[in-house]
Write an enzyme that holds these catalytic residues in place. Structure first.
Site, PDB file in Angstrom:
ATOM      1  CE  LYS A  22      17.621 -14.747 -19.629  1.00  0.00           C
ATOM      2  NZ  LYS A  22      17.771 -14.635 -20.939  1.00  0.00           N
ATOM      3  CG  ASN A  23      20.814 -11.996 -20.032  1.00  0.00           C
ATOM      4  OD1 ASN A  23      20.309 -12.830 -20.510  1.00  0.00           O
ATOM      5  ND2 ASN A  23      20.636 -10.616 -20.074  1.00  0.00           N
ATOM      6  NE  ARG A 102      18.532 -11.421 -30.492  1.00  0.00           N
ATOM      7  CZ  ARG A 102      18.477 -11.263 -31.925  1.00  0.00           C
ATOM      8  NH1 ARG A 102      17.635 -11.778 -32.635  1.00  0.00           N
ATOM      9  NH2 ARG A 102      19.525 -10.365 -32.313  1.00  0.00           N
ATOM     10  CB  CYS A 126      11.891 -12.253 -25.952  1.00  0.00           C
ATOM     11  SG  CYS A 126      11.793 -12.815 -24.351  1.00  0.00           S
ATOM     12  NE  ARG A 131      15.874  -9.338 -29.218  1.00  0.00           N
ATOM     13  CZ  ARG A 131      16.022 -10.034 -27.719  1.00  0.00           C
ATOM     14  NH1 ARG A 131      15.022 -10.892 -27.597  1.00  0.00           N
ATOM     15  NH2 ARG A 131      17.220 -10.076 -27.225  1.00  0.00           N
ATOM     16  CE  LYS A 171      20.630  -0.568 -32.310  1.00  0.00           C
ATOM     17  NZ  LYS A 171      19.466  -0.733 -33.186  1.00  0.00           N
ATOM     18  CB  VAL A 172      26.078  -0.757 -27.987  1.00  0.00           C
ATOM     19  CG1 VAL A 172      26.352  -1.621 -26.895  1.00  0.00           C
ATOM     20  CG2 VAL A 172      26.897   0.469 -28.013  1.00  0.00           C
ATOM     21  CB  VAL A 174      24.405  -7.587 -25.221  1.00  0.00           C
ATOM     22  CG1 VAL A 174      24.776  -8.912 -24.352  1.00  0.00           C
ATOM     23  CG2 VAL A 174      24.038  -6.415 -24.569  1.00  0.00           C
ATOM     24  CG  ASP A 316      17.086  -7.291 -20.208  1.00  0.00           C
ATOM     25  OD1 ASP A 316      16.420  -7.091 -21.008  1.00  0.00           O
ATOM     26  OD2 ASP A 316      18.152  -8.095 -20.155  1.00  0.00           O
TER      27      ASP A 316
HETATM   28  C1  UD1 Z   1      20.961  -9.065 -24.870  1.00  0.00           C
HETATM   29  C2  UD1 Z   1      20.199  -9.736 -23.666  1.00  0.00           C
HETATM   30  C3  UD1 Z   1      19.013  -9.105 -23.283  1.00  0.00           C
HETATM   31  C4  UD1 Z   1      19.128  -7.559 -23.508  1.00  0.00           C
HETATM   32  C5  UD1 Z   1      19.784  -7.049 -24.693  1.00  0.00           C
HETATM   33  C6  UD1 Z   1      19.985  -5.512 -24.360  1.00  0.00           C
HETATM   34  C7  UD1 Z   1      21.256 -12.057 -23.375  1.00  0.00           C
HETATM   35  C8  UD1 Z   1      20.915 -13.187 -23.421  1.00  0.00           C
HETATM   36  N1  UD1 Z   1      20.293 -11.166 -23.714  1.00  0.00           N
HETATM   37  O1  UD1 Z   1      20.140  -9.401 -25.812  1.00  0.00           O
HETATM   38  O2  UD1 Z   1      18.367  -9.838 -22.083  1.00  0.00           O
HETATM   39  O3  UD1 Z   1      17.481  -6.899 -23.321  1.00  0.00           O
HETATM   40  O4  UD1 Z   1      20.872  -7.631 -24.700  1.00  0.00           O
HETATM   41  O5  UD1 Z   1      20.495  -5.247 -23.193  1.00  0.00           O
HETATM   42  O6  UD1 Z   1      22.196 -11.413 -22.972  1.00  0.00           O
HETATM   43  N2  UD1 Z   1      20.750  -5.291 -33.149  1.00  0.00           N
HETATM   44  C9  UD1 Z   1      21.061  -5.132 -34.541  1.00  0.00           C
HETATM   45  N3  UD1 Z   1      21.551  -6.044 -35.154  1.00  0.00           N
HETATM   46  C10 UD1 Z   1      22.260  -7.042 -34.468  1.00  0.00           C
HETATM   47  C11 UD1 Z   1      22.180  -7.050 -33.194  1.00  0.00           C
HETATM   48  C12 UD1 Z   1      21.268  -6.404 -32.521  1.00  0.00           C
HETATM   49  O7  UD1 Z   1      20.355  -4.142 -34.898  1.00  0.00           O
HETATM   50  O8  UD1 Z   1      22.864  -7.857 -35.260  1.00  0.00           O
HETATM   51  C13 UD1 Z   1      19.774  -4.334 -32.183  1.00  0.00           C
HETATM   52  C14 UD1 Z   1      18.580  -5.197 -31.612  1.00  0.00           C
HETATM   53  O9  UD1 Z   1      17.540  -5.189 -32.373  1.00  0.00           O
HETATM   54  C15 UD1 Z   1      18.386  -3.918 -30.550  1.00  0.00           C
HETATM   55  C16 UD1 Z   1      19.884  -3.693 -30.051  1.00  0.00           C
HETATM   56  O10 UD1 Z   1      20.631  -3.765 -31.315  1.00  0.00           O
HETATM   57  O11 UD1 Z   1      17.682  -2.942 -30.758  1.00  0.00           O
HETATM   58  C17 UD1 Z   1      20.470  -4.194 -28.901  1.00  0.00           C
HETATM   59  O12 UD1 Z   1      20.370  -5.566 -29.197  1.00  0.00           O
HETATM   60  P1  UD1 Z   1      21.303  -6.656 -28.386  1.00  0.00           P
HETATM   61  O13 UD1 Z   1      22.161  -5.918 -27.569  1.00  0.00           O
HETATM   62  O14 UD1 Z   1      21.989  -7.244 -29.640  1.00  0.00           O
HETATM   63  O15 UD1 Z   1      20.543  -7.646 -27.476  1.00  0.00           O
HETATM   64  P2  UD1 Z   1      20.882  -9.140 -27.511  1.00  0.00           P
HETATM   65  O16 UD1 Z   1      22.189  -9.610 -27.429  1.00  0.00           O
HETATM   66  O17 UD1 Z   1      19.834  -9.810 -28.384  1.00  0.00           O
END
Ligand code: UD1
Length: 430
Positions: A22-23, A102, A126, A131, A171-172, A174, A316
């Site tokens: 899915k991701n 999202r 979710c 987030r 910060k990392v 995805v 996840d």
């Molecule tokens: C993606 C995945 C999700 C997985 C997550 C972490 C998809 C569709 N979703 O979600 O299944 O749980 O990666 O592996 O691929 N953050 C910030 N600022 C931002 C963006 C993120 O502070 O602009 C923080 C988030 O709140 C979280 C962390 O960074 O604490 C990681 O989030 P992120 O890697 O961005 O997750 P998603 O891409 O939403």
């Protein structure tokens, strides 16, 4: 709303075909916005999130066709979808659609790069923490986008196109890596993305972008180099195997005992989980194109894990691992470092008899000898499947409510589990 009824206690034995991730499928579909030519995606999982994203893309003007079933196909290898964004009809992604998933926010970068403008609702999805999207916006600003927030929408403009730059993520993330990577393929000049997420799904999207004519190096590492091109072309790409689905069924097999072969699984994307399961006493045999999970009567040992960006233990799979540890012989420690509110499954697992105490970002799971079926509520995608895992091992009947969370991310879950002897049945909404 549909429910799922599970009668626990059946040992799982058999084969499960792993679906496309899915991701990866979601950002791959979004990549179709970057070109006027046709992007063909194979092995796309049949999921509610995929259907919702198709609606969002259609609203932007993407034409799509889905291949019909071919003779001899049993539907286990996903769908083939052709996406063509010859012209972008609308650069707005409305609240009604984005608030439900999202990842649809990730259309922002591609639309801005191709059209010089985009208006995308701030996301929902979710409920696992606040987030924010600051990292997405920071990256697009560094690529020359002018960003404003107006009435719940991100309004982004780059009338003269985006310009390559050095993007250093503090910060990392995805999603922010996907957004920056896709946008930079059409930016003028060179972009260097540092502290990029290294999840295999990003590598899959990067590989597809390269087929489309993007110039990307460093794929799979934390530093991506992108040399922008004027336009991208069509491509044909097969979605990689879902490592989260793989890990989920591995834990289902581990909790019930028996022997399950996960066909098409990519064990090389699951090193941290495999190490944890082996430490817990689960046997895992890896072949080129499958993983065999077995635990024939061995006891389960407790483990200590913390979630981390890839290649660390995936957030996840945290809920599923917790479900498994509810039946280990001793106390496990599970620390969640990615999302601050990702323990909503704890109280539902407790309804099945699990003994879990929370302190801050850490859960202490004291293994019990038996779980007992109960009525439980799905709260988010991965939490809901952790309840399925626990229910498979629980004595008696469990009914899982709010199944739509599961349908967002798990293709043919009941059929796959039934195929291994589980008693799992969907109860249609009255
Ligand atoms: C993606 C995945 C999700 C997985 C997550 C972490 C998809 C569709 N979703 O979600 O299944 O749980 O990666 O592996 O691929 N953050 C910030 N600022 C931002 C963006 C993120 O502070 O602009 C923080 C988030 O709140 C979280 C962390 O960074 O604490 C990681 O989030 P992120 O890697 O961005 O997750 P998603 O891409 O939403």
């Amino acid at each position: 709303m549909d429910r799922i009824r599970i009668r626990g206690g059946k040992i799982l034995n058999g084969d499960i075909q792993i679906s496309g991730a899915k991701n990866a499928a979601l950002p791959l579909m979004i990549a179709s916005l970057l070109t006027g030519k046709t992007l063909t995606l194979r092995n796309v999982p049949r999921l509610a999130d995929v259907n919702l994203l198709l609606r969002i893309l259609r609203n932007h003007g993407v034409d799509m066709t889905v291949d019909g079933k071919r003779a001899g196909e049993d539907g286990s290898l996903g769908e083939t979808i052709h996406l063509s964004a010859a012209t972008i009809a609308d650069t707005t992604a409305p609240y009604e659609l984005v608030s439900r998933m999202r990842a649809s926010f990730w259309v922002l970068g591609p639309l801005l790069a191709r059209c010089g403008e985009a208006k995308v609702s701030l996301p929902g999805g979710c409920a696992i923490g606040t987030r924010p999207v600051d990292l997405h916006l920071m990256a697009l600003e560094q690529l020359g986008g002018k960003i404003d927030i107006e009435a719940g929408y991100v309004v982004a403009k780059a009338p003269n196109g985006l310009k390559g730059n050095r993007v250093v993520f503090p910060k990392v993330s995805v999603g922010a890596t996907h957004n920056a990577l896709m946008a930079s393929t059409l930016a003028k000049g060179e972009t260097i993305i540092e502290n990029a997420a290294q999840e295999p799904e990003i590598g899959d999207v990067a590989a597809c972008l390269v087929k489309m004519g993007a110039k990307i190096s460093g794929i799979g590492s934390s530093t991506l180099h992108v040399e922008g091109v004027d336009e991208l072309k069509g491509a044909d790409h097969s979605v990689l195997a879902d490592r989260i689905e793989t890990g989920t069924y591995a834990m289902a097999a581990a909790i019930t005992g028996g022997e399950v072969t996960l066909k098409g699984a990519r064990a090389d994307h699951l090193d941290s989980m495999i190490a944890a399961l082996r430490q817990a006493g689960v046997r895992i045999d890896v072949t080129q194109s499958a993983m065999r999970i077995s635990r024939n009567g061995n006891r389960l040992y407790p483990i200590n894990i913390e979630t981390m960006p890839y290649p660390g233990f995936p957030t996840d799979l945290q809920a599923q691992m917790m479900a498994l540890m509810t039946m280990a012989d001793g106390v496990s420690t599970i620390r969640e470092t990615i999302f601050e509110n990702r323990f909503m499954h704890v109280q539902e697992l407790a309804r099945l008899g699990a003994e879990i105490s929370l302190s801050g970002d850490t859960a202490h799971v004291k293994g019990v000898h038996k779980l007992t079926g109960a009525q439980v509520m799905a709260t988010d995608l991965r939490a809901s499947v952790s309840l399925v895992i626990a229910a498979l091992a629980a004595e008696g009947e469990t009914v899982l409510h709010r199944v739509y969370h599961l349908d967002r991310g798990f293709e043919r879950l009941e059929a796959k589990l039934q195929g291994c002897g589980a008693s799992v049945e969907r109860l249609a909404a009255a």
